[in-house]
Motif scaffolding. Structure first.
Motif, PDB file in Angstrom:
ATOM      1  N   GLN A   3     -33.740 -20.171 -36.199  1.00 50.80           N
ATOM      2  CA  GLN A   3     -33.776 -21.630 -36.138  1.00 50.80           C
ATOM      3  C   GLN A   3     -33.187 -22.085 -34.806  1.00 50.80           C
ATOM      4  O   GLN A   3     -32.088 -21.705 -34.435  1.00 50.80           O
ATOM      5  CB  GLN A   3     -32.966 -22.229 -37.301  1.00 50.80           C
ATOM      6  CG  GLN A   3     -33.468 -21.826 -38.672  1.00 50.80           C
ATOM      7  CD  GLN A   3     -34.866 -22.350 -38.950  1.00 50.80           C
ATOM      8  OE1 GLN A   3     -35.217 -23.415 -38.505  1.00 50.80           O
ATOM      9  NE2 GLN A   3     -35.648 -21.564 -39.667  1.00 50.80           N
ATOM     10  N   ILE A   4     -33.932 -22.916 -34.067  1.00 55.70           N
ATOM     11  CA  ILE A   4     -33.486 -23.308 -32.742  1.00 55.70           C
ATOM     12  C   ILE A   4     -32.973 -24.738 -32.709  1.00 55.70           C
ATOM     13  O   ILE A   4     -31.884 -25.018 -32.228  1.00 55.70           O
ATOM     14  CB  ILE A   4     -34.634 -23.139 -31.727  1.00 55.70           C
ATOM     15  CG1 ILE A   4     -34.990 -21.665 -31.605  1.00 55.70           C
ATOM     16  CG2 ILE A   4     -34.252 -23.692 -30.366  1.00 55.70           C
ATOM     17  CD1 ILE A   4     -36.134 -21.384 -30.693  1.00 55.70           C
ATOM     18  N   PHE A   5     -33.729 -25.693 -33.224  1.00 54.68           N
ATOM     19  CA  PHE A   5     -33.396 -27.104 -33.049  1.00 54.68           C
ATOM     20  C   PHE A   5     -33.721 -27.852 -34.327  1.00 54.68           C
ATOM     21  O   PHE A   5     -34.868 -27.923 -34.727  1.00 54.68           O
ATOM     22  CB  PHE A   5     -34.199 -27.657 -31.867  1.00 54.68           C
ATOM     23  CG  PHE A   5     -33.893 -29.076 -31.543  1.00 54.68           C
ATOM     24  CD1 PHE A   5     -34.800 -30.066 -31.833  1.00 54.68           C
ATOM     25  CD2 PHE A   5     -32.697 -29.432 -30.946  1.00 54.68           C
ATOM     26  CE1 PHE A   5     -34.548 -31.376 -31.536  1.00 54.68           C
ATOM     27  CE2 PHE A   5     -32.428 -30.738 -30.646  1.00 54.68           C
ATOM     28  CZ  PHE A   5     -33.357 -31.726 -30.947  1.00 54.68           C
ATOM     29  N   GLN A   6     -32.761 -28.394 -34.992  1.00 52.12           N
ATOM     30  CA  GLN A   6     -32.909 -29.195 -36.208  1.00 52.12           C
ATOM     31  C   GLN A   6     -33.802 -28.525 -37.247  1.00 52.12           C
ATOM     32  O   GLN A   6     -34.722 -29.120 -37.788  1.00 52.12           O
ATOM     33  CB  GLN A   6     -33.478 -30.569 -35.863  1.00 52.12           C
ATOM     34  CG  GLN A   6     -32.554 -31.408 -35.018  1.00 52.12           C
ATOM     35  CD  GLN A   6     -33.191 -32.747 -34.676  1.00 52.12           C
ATOM     36  OE1 GLN A   6     -34.339 -33.002 -35.014  1.00 52.12           O
ATOM     37  NE2 GLN A   6     -32.441 -33.590 -34.020  1.00 52.12           N
ATOM     38  N   ALA A  11     -41.761 -21.739 -32.290  1.00 52.27           N
ATOM     39  CA  ALA A  11     -43.177 -22.107 -32.253  1.00 52.27           C
ATOM     40  C   ALA A  11     -43.371 -23.574 -32.627  1.00 52.27           C
ATOM     41  O   ALA A  11     -44.180 -24.283 -32.006  1.00 52.27           O
ATOM     42  CB  ALA A  11     -43.975 -21.212 -33.182  1.00 52.27           C
ATOM     43  N   GLU A  12     -42.641 -24.049 -33.635  1.00 46.06           N
ATOM     44  CA  GLU A  12     -42.747 -25.457 -34.034  1.00 46.06           C
ATOM     45  C   GLU A  12     -42.249 -26.384 -32.935  1.00 46.06           C
ATOM     46  O   GLU A  12     -42.844 -27.434 -32.677  1.00 46.06           O
ATOM     47  CB  GLU A  12     -41.958 -25.703 -35.321  1.00 46.06           C
ATOM     48  CG  GLU A  12     -42.542 -25.045 -36.539  1.00 46.06           C
ATOM     49  CD  GLU A  12     -41.622 -25.116 -37.744  1.00 46.06           C
ATOM     50  OE1 GLU A  12     -42.118 -24.905 -38.853  1.00 46.06           O
ATOM     51  OE2 GLU A  12     -40.412 -25.381 -37.568  1.00 46.06           O
ATOM     52  N   LEU A  13     -41.184 -25.997 -32.279  1.00 44.76           N
ATOM     53  CA  LEU A  13     -40.647 -26.806 -31.184  1.00 44.76           C
ATOM     54  C   LEU A  13     -41.628 -26.860 -30.011  1.00 44.76           C
ATOM     55  O   LEU A  13     -41.840 -27.925 -29.421  1.00 44.76           O
ATOM     56  CB  LEU A  13     -39.306 -26.240 -30.728  1.00 44.76           C
ATOM     57  CG  LEU A  13     -38.548 -27.058 -29.689  1.00 44.76           C
ATOM     58  CD1 LEU A  13     -38.228 -28.448 -30.224  1.00 44.76           C
ATOM     59  CD2 LEU A  13     -37.284 -26.346 -29.285  1.00 44.76           C
ATOM     60  N   ILE A  14     -42.263 -25.743 -29.698  1.00 50.67           N
ATOM     61  CA  ILE A  14     -43.255 -25.717 -28.614  1.00 50.67           C
ATOM     62  C   ILE A  14     -44.441 -26.604 -28.965  1.00 50.67           C
ATOM     63  O   ILE A  14     -44.932 -27.372 -28.132  1.00 50.67           O
ATOM     64  CB  ILE A  14     -43.690 -24.271 -28.320  1.00 50.67           C
ATOM     65  CG1 ILE A  14     -42.540 -23.503 -27.667  1.00 50.67           C
ATOM     66  CG2 ILE A  14     -44.928 -24.234 -27.433  1.00 50.67           C
ATOM     67  CD1 ILE A  14     -42.798 -22.027 -27.511  1.00 50.67           C
ATOM     68  N   ASP A  15     -44.916 -26.542 -30.196  1.00 49.72           N
ATOM     69  CA  ASP A  15     -46.028 -27.400 -30.625  1.00 49.72           C
ATOM     70  C   ASP A  15     -45.652 -28.878 -30.540  1.00 49.72           C
ATOM     71  O   ASP A  15     -46.457 -29.708 -30.115  1.00 49.72           O
ATOM     72  CB  ASP A  15     -46.443 -27.057 -32.055  1.00 49.72           C
ATOM     73  CG  ASP A  15     -47.178 -25.722 -32.141  1.00 49.72           C
ATOM     74  OD1 ASP A  15     -47.717 -25.286 -31.101  1.00 49.72           O
ATOM     75  OD2 ASP A  15     -47.200 -25.145 -33.247  1.00 49.72           O
ATOM     76  N   ARG A  16     -44.429 -29.194 -30.943  1.00 43.56           N
ATOM     77  CA  ARG A  16     -43.960 -30.582 -30.885  1.00 43.56           C
ATOM     78  C   ARG A  16     -43.914 -31.090 -29.442  1.00 43.56           C
ATOM     79  O   ARG A  16     -44.322 -32.218 -29.153  1.00 43.56           O
ATOM     80  CB  ARG A  16     -42.574 -30.682 -31.521  1.00 43.56           C
ATOM     81  CG  ARG A  16     -42.083 -32.079 -31.650  1.00 43.56           C
ATOM     82  CD  ARG A  16     -40.783 -32.122 -32.425  1.00 43.56           C
ATOM     83  NE  ARG A  16     -39.931 -33.082 -31.753  1.00 43.56           N
ATOM     84  CZ  ARG A  16     -38.634 -32.998 -31.641  1.00 43.56           C
ATOM     85  NH1 ARG A  16     -38.005 -31.987 -32.180  1.00 43.56           N
ATOM     86  NH2 ARG A  16     -37.955 -33.916 -31.018  1.00 43.56           N
TER      87      ARG A  16
END
Length: 79
Positions: A3-6, A11-16
């Motif tokens: 888990q990186i951010f919130q 991968a989810e953070l990059i997509d966001r």
């Protein structure tokens, strides 16, 4: 994945972030500003290098070669 951010994975953070830069007005403006800044930088760099080379060519080239280059650019009387 870690888990990186919130609670989001990497991968989810990059997509966001990609979505932000493609859809949001701020992302579009940032992308446009980057392109404009790059173009302006290239133009300024070209002008500086051109003026430096133009000033230094007479000092670097031998005189007969420099005169030949200047004469070859002049229009001929036949044309």
């Amino acid at each position: 994945m870690r888990q990186i951010f919130q609670g989001q994975t990497k991968a989810e953070l990059i997509d966001r972030e990609r979505q932000f830069h493609e859809v949001q007005p701020e992302g579009i403006i940032l992308k446009f500003g980057t392109v404009v800044g790059f173009v302006v930088g290239v133009i300024i760099l070209y002008q500086v290098l051109y003026s430096d080379v133009k000033i230094c060519i007479p000092k670097i080239l031998p005189c007969p070669l420099y005169r030949f280059l200047l004469d070859s650019r002049l229009p001929t009387p036949d044309s």
